[in-house]
Structures are given as structure tokens and as C-alpha cells.
Design a protein around this motif. Structure first.
Motif, short mmCIF file in Angstrom:
data_model
loop_
_atom_site.label_atom_id
_atom_site.label_comp_id
_atom_site.label_asym_id
_atom_site.label_seq_id
_atom_site.Cartn_x
_atom_site.Cartn_y
_atom_site.Cartn_z
N PRO A 85 0.43 -1.11 0.14
CA PRO A 85 0.26 -0.06 0.30
C PRO A 85 0.64 1.33 0.15
O PRO A 85 2.27 1.75 0.63
N ALA A 86 0.29 2.08 -0.50
CA ALA A 86 1.40 3.02 -1.00
C ALA A 86 1.03 4.01 0.44
O ALA A 86 2.30 5.42 0.68
N ASN A 87 0.30 4.10 1.55
CA ASN A 87 0.09 5.00 2.55
C ASN A 87 0.89 4.04 3.68
O ASN A 87 0.25 4.88 4.88
N THR A 88 1.34 2.94 3.37
CA THR A 88 1.69 3.05 4.32
C THR A 88 3.25 3.31 5.38
O THR A 88 3.49 4.41 4.68
N TYR A 89 2.94 3.37 6.57
CA TYR A 89 4.37 3.78 7.51
C TYR A 89 5.42 3.03 6.25
O TYR A 89 5.37 1.83 5.81
N ILE A 90 6.57 3.66 6.34
CA ILE A 90 7.73 3.68 5.24
C ILE A 90 8.47 2.66 5.98
O ILE A 90 8.98 1.99 5.24
N ALA A 91 8.14 1.63 6.93
CA ALA A 91 8.78 0.27 7.37
C ALA A 91 8.37 -0.32 6.76
O ALA A 91 9.43 -1.49 6.18
N SER A 92 6.77 -0.60 5.96
CA SER A 92 6.58 -1.61 4.97
C SER A 92 7.46 -1.85 3.78
O SER A 92 7.73 -2.81 3.82
N ILE A 93 8.07 -0.70 3.43
CA ILE A 93 8.81 -0.12 2.61
C ILE A 93 10.12 -0.61 2.12
O ILE A 93 10.67 -0.85 1.27
N LEU A 94 10.14 0.30 3.42
CA LEU A 94 12.16 -0.15 3.46
C LEU A 94 12.94 -1.81 4.20
O LEU A 94 13.59 -2.32 3.32
N ALA A 95 11.66 -2.62 4.43
CA ALA A 95 11.58 -4.05 4.44
C ALA A 95 12.17 -4.77 2.75
O ALA A 95 12.75 -5.24 2.86
N ILE A 96 11.21 -3.85 2.47
CA ILE A 96 10.85 -4.64 0.75
C ILE A 96 12.79 -4.46 0.10
O ILE A 96 13.48 -5.22 -1.18
N SER A 97 12.55 -2.64 0.31
CA SER A 97 13.91 -2.63 -0.71
C SER A 97 15.13 -2.43 0.15
O SER A 97 16.66 -2.81 -0.80
N GLU A 98 15.30 -2.65 1.47
CA GLU A 98 16.01 -3.49 1.91
C GLU A 98 17.08 -5.04 0.97
O GLU A 98 18.20 -4.88 0.96
N ASN A 99 16.42 -5.63 0.90
CA ASN A 99 16.81 -7.17 -0.15
C ASN A 99 16.60 -6.67 -1.35
O ASN A 99 16.81 -7.38 -1.91
N ASN A 100 16.88 -5.72 -1.97
CA ASN A 100 17.02 -5.28 -2.95
C ASN A 100 15.45 -5.53 -4.50
O ASN A 100 16.16 -6.07 -5.58
N LEU A 101 14.56 -5.80 -2.98
CA LEU A 101 13.22 -6.36 -4.00
C LEU A 101 12.49 -4.54 -4.24
O LEU A 101 13.12 -3.46 -3.95
N LEU A 316 3.62 12.28 5.89
CA LEU A 316 4.09 12.70 4.35
C LEU A 316 4.23 11.63 3.69
O LEU A 316 4.71 9.86 4.72
N ALA A 317 3.60 11.40 2.28
CA ALA A 317 3.85 10.25 2.22
C ALA A 317 5.03 9.06 1.33
O ALA A 317 5.97 10.16 1.34
N PRO A 318 4.81 7.51 1.74
CA PRO A 318 6.43 7.43 1.52
C PRO A 318 7.14 7.28 0.55
O PRO A 318 8.29 7.71 -0.16
N HIS A 319 6.57 7.26 -1.25
CA HIS A 319 7.04 8.90 -2.06
C HIS A 319 7.01 9.67 -2.24
O HIS A 319 7.61 10.41 -3.53
N GLN A 320 6.83 10.93 -1.74
CA GLN A 320 7.52 11.97 -1.47
C GLN A 320 8.15 12.02 -0.20
O GLN A 320 8.89 13.15 -0.30
N GLN A 321 9.27 11.29 0.58
CA GLN A 321 10.31 11.29 1.23
C GLN A 321 11.63 11.27 0.48
O GLN A 321 11.26 10.61 -0.55
N GLU A 322 12.48 11.51 0.82
CA GLU A 322 13.37 12.18 0.38
C GLU A 322 14.03 10.84 -0.16
O GLU A 322 14.55 10.41 -0.35
N ALA A 323 13.81 10.01 0.93
CA ALA A 323 14.19 8.42 1.46
C ALA A 323 14.35 7.52 -0.14
O ALA A 323 15.08 6.88 -1.12
N TYR A 324 13.15 7.81 -0.88
CA TYR A 324 12.28 7.74 -2.03
C TYR A 324 12.27 8.38 -3.14
O TYR A 324 11.11 8.73 -4.07
N SER A 325 13.19 8.98 -3.59
CA SER A 325 13.40 9.87 -4.51
C SER A 325 12.91 9.45 -5.63
O SER A 325 12.22 10.28 -6.67
#
Length: 367
Positions: A85-101, A316-325
Motif C-alpha cells: 500500500p502506498a500510504n503505509t508507514y515507511i517501514a513496510s517499504i523499507l523492508a522490501i527495498s532493503e532486500n533489493n526488491l 508525508l507519504a512514502p513516495h514523497q520522502q527524500e529517501a524514496y526520491s
């Protein structure tokens, strides 16, 4: 002053039992692993209704280890995609990208704030390997619809249960609704430690074994390392403290529901949009009670001036965070609207009726 969340009072309810648990750990001389961890893992696994539970250091690492284990098992490989989900807390997304997914962001349902199943299928490609179902704010995602899609495309279903300890979907608890689930025991969660902690729950014996090994330096046998693992163990003391609090979780969730029902019935202000419950009442454990207000900053100032604590989950939504430019060009209007307008009102099992009534009165006078 009505605090947003009075953690001190929540934990002082269990003061004597928590002190006894601390003394038990102190006097045992066993501070990593051991009986306390084993006991909590068994109790929490049984509570969730699964065969296996392994404690880890925190909720983010619970999710990160799940994806890492799937990679070790050959279920996923780098650059595979995970629906989230696009509006989740960023941890959900970090776990994915941390694994190069690759996180594939899907808009939520504006009513529930959970991922909209109707928008998932259009995002699925040949590289999609999983759907992450985040039970945001304490309300179960539409697991029936998600499983139908997952079965159609042979995808794994991973639960992010960090905000939904104890929630039920058609008689089954969060933690048993997918192939595997990650939990956080951050102090502010419905089941919170007195520090960091997390867990993974599953009925998949092979997955459980790999995660349990990965979290311990990749070692199933001391000093012999099968994987390039990490150190992500649930602390013995936190396990003991969580064991004290777990038996009270259902009653505390019920108190949260009582407060939410009162808010739903008595807040009558057209400027404040109330949350929607779409399934049976037990499907929501009200980790936070989130309303939407168009002029959010004005509402926050108003409530703070009345000494009522409010918070924003999340500004701030995850896709608007600097970490996920890399996602900055995405257009996600529903997600962006939610993040502009959401405000969380106080809700906790130690709130008094008088405090709840005051919150309602103040919200109703806003404008």
C-alpha cells in the motif's frame, strides 16, 4: 491535559508483575534467548493461531527477515516486485527495498485506508512475487479479496501486523491470515514492550527455520554459519515483560473499541470525517483513531490549546520522502489526500470516560 498516549499508566497497571518478571530474568543469569523467549514465542504463536513464532529485535527487521528468507529459499530474487500500500508507514517499504526488491505502490481505499484490492491486479507483472497486506491503524485489510488475487497469480501474502495485534478477520487472527506475518512490539503498540521488539508468525516450517537461523548470525548451531545472517533477537527481558502483558491484550483492545464506538456515536462535526469500519467489530483493534480534517493544522492548534494530545499518522507519504526520491514523480492522489488530512485522536485502554467525553466535546465545538 489529556495525553495522546499515556504509556506510563498503561505499564503501571502491571507494575508488580513486570517487576517480578525483571527479577526473574535478573536472577536467572540468562539474558539472551532461553526459557523466557521460548515461552513468549509459544504463547504469541498460540494467540495468533499459528504453528511457529520467532521473536526478533523489532518490527522492521521482522519484515526484512521475511523477504530475506524468501530469497534464501529461492522464492524471490533481486529486482522481483512486491505489491504494497502506498500510504503505509515507511517501514513496510523499507523492508522490501532493503532486500533489493522493488516496492510497487498501490493506492488505498479512501474509506478504510487499507490497500484497495480493486487496484492490485493492474499492478501485477511477471516479476511480482508477493502482496504485503498492511492492517493500517488496527483494521484488517480485505484478506479475502487479497487471497483471491494471490491465488490467481501464485503470489505470497505477507502481513504487516505491526498495528493490529489481536484483530480478527472472519474468525482468524492477524498473524495467521497470510503465508507469514511480521509484528512490532514498539512500546506504543497495542502489545508493547518496554523497549524494542518484534516477531514473525507463520505455519510454514521451512520459512520459520530459515528466519530463525538468519536472525542469529545465520547460525542454527553455535559458531557454524549457514547464511550471512544478522543479529536480530528478541531480548530475554522484553520477552518476559511481553509475557506479562499478553494475557491482557484482548481486554485492552476491547476498551479501545468502547472508546471508538463512543467517538463514532457522539462526534457530530461536519468538518471532522470519522473512520469507517467495514467488517465485524473485532476486525479493528483501534491502534489509533484517525479522523480527517481539511484544515488539519488549524485543528491541531485548536486541540493543543485545549490540552488534548493529537498526532499525525503520517504527515508525508512514502513516495514523497527524500529517501524514496525515485518515486517522486508518481501521482497517488488518494494517498496524498489521506496524508494531508489525517489526525489521530487520543485512544488508549487507560483513558477515563471523562477524558473520552471531553475529547468529544472539544471536537464538536471545533469550527
Amino acid at each position: 491535559m489529556i495525553p495522546f498516549l499515556d504509556l506510563k499508566s498503561i505499564n503501571l497497571q502491571h507494575k508488580e508483575a513486570l517487576k517480578q518478571a525483571f527479577e526473574r530474568v535478573l536472577e536467572s543469569g540468562w539474558y539472551i534467548g532461553g526459557k523466557e523467549v521460548d515461552s513468549f514465542e509459544k504463547a504469541f504463536g498460540d494467540y495468533c493461531g499459528v504453528a511457529y513464532c520467532t521473536g526478533v529485535a523489532n518490527g522492521l527487521e521482522a519484515l526484512t527477515l521475511i523477504f530475506r528468507a524468501y530469497k534464501e529459499l529461492g522464492v524471490m530474487q533481486e529486482e522481483d516486485e512486491v505489491i504494497v500500500p502506498a500510504n503505509t508507514y515507511i517501514a513496510s517499504i523499507l523492508a522490501i527495498s532493503e532486500n533489493n526488491l522493488v516496492p510497487v505502490l498501490v493506492e488505498p481505499d479512501i474509506q478504510t485506508y487499507n490497500i484497495d484490492p480493486a487496484k492490485i491486479e493492474e499492478k501485477i507483472t511477471s516479476k511480482t512475487k508477493a502482496i504485503m497486506a498492511v492492517h493500517l491503524y488496527g483494521q484488517c485489510a480485505d484478506m479475502e479479496a487479497i487471497h483471491m488475487i494471490a491465488q490467481k497469480f501464485n503470489l505470497k501474502v505477507i502481513e504487516d501486523g505491526a498495528q493490529a495485534h489481536g484483530a480478527l478477520f472472519k474468525g482468524k487472527r492477524v498473524g495467521s491470515l497470510g503465508d507469514v506475518a511480521g509484528f512490532s512490539f514498539y512500546p506504543g503498540k497495542n502489545l508493547g514492550a518496554l523497549g524494542d521488539g518484534g516477531a514473525v508468525t507463520t505455519d510454514d516450517a521451512q520459512l520459520f527455520e530459515v528466519i530463525s537461523t538468519l536472525k542469529n548470525y545465520g547460525s542454527a548451531q553455535k559458531y557454524y554459519n549457514r547464511y550471512k545472517g544478522m543479529n536480530s533477537r528478541l531480548d530475554t527481558l522484553q520477552a518476559a515483560l511481553l509475557s506479562v502483558k499478553l494475557p491482557f491484550l484482548d481486554a485492552q483492545n476491547q476498551r479501545r473499541r468502547e472508546i471508538a464506538v463512543y467517538y463514532q456515536k457522539h462526534i457530530k462535526n461536519e468538518k471532522v470525517l470519522l473512520p469507517t469500519v467495514v467488517y465485524e467489530p473485532l476486525s479493528h483493534v483501534w491502534h489509533v483513531y484517525v479522523v480527517r480534517v481539511k484544515d488539519r493544522e488549524d485543528f491541531i492548534d485548536y486541540m493543543k490549546n485545549l490540552e488534548i494530545g493529537v498526532m499525525v499518522h503520517y504527515p508525508l507519504a512514502p513516495h514523497q520522502q527524500e529517501a524514496y526520491s525515485e518515486f517522486s514523480a508518481l501521482s497517488l492522489p488518494i494517498t496524498e489526500k489521506i496524508h494531508r488530512e489525517v489526525v489521530s485522536l487520543p485512544i488508549s485502554p487507560v483513558m477515563t470516560d471523562e477524558q473520552v467525553q471531553k475529547v468529544v466535546s472539544c471536537v464538536n465545538l471545533y469550527g
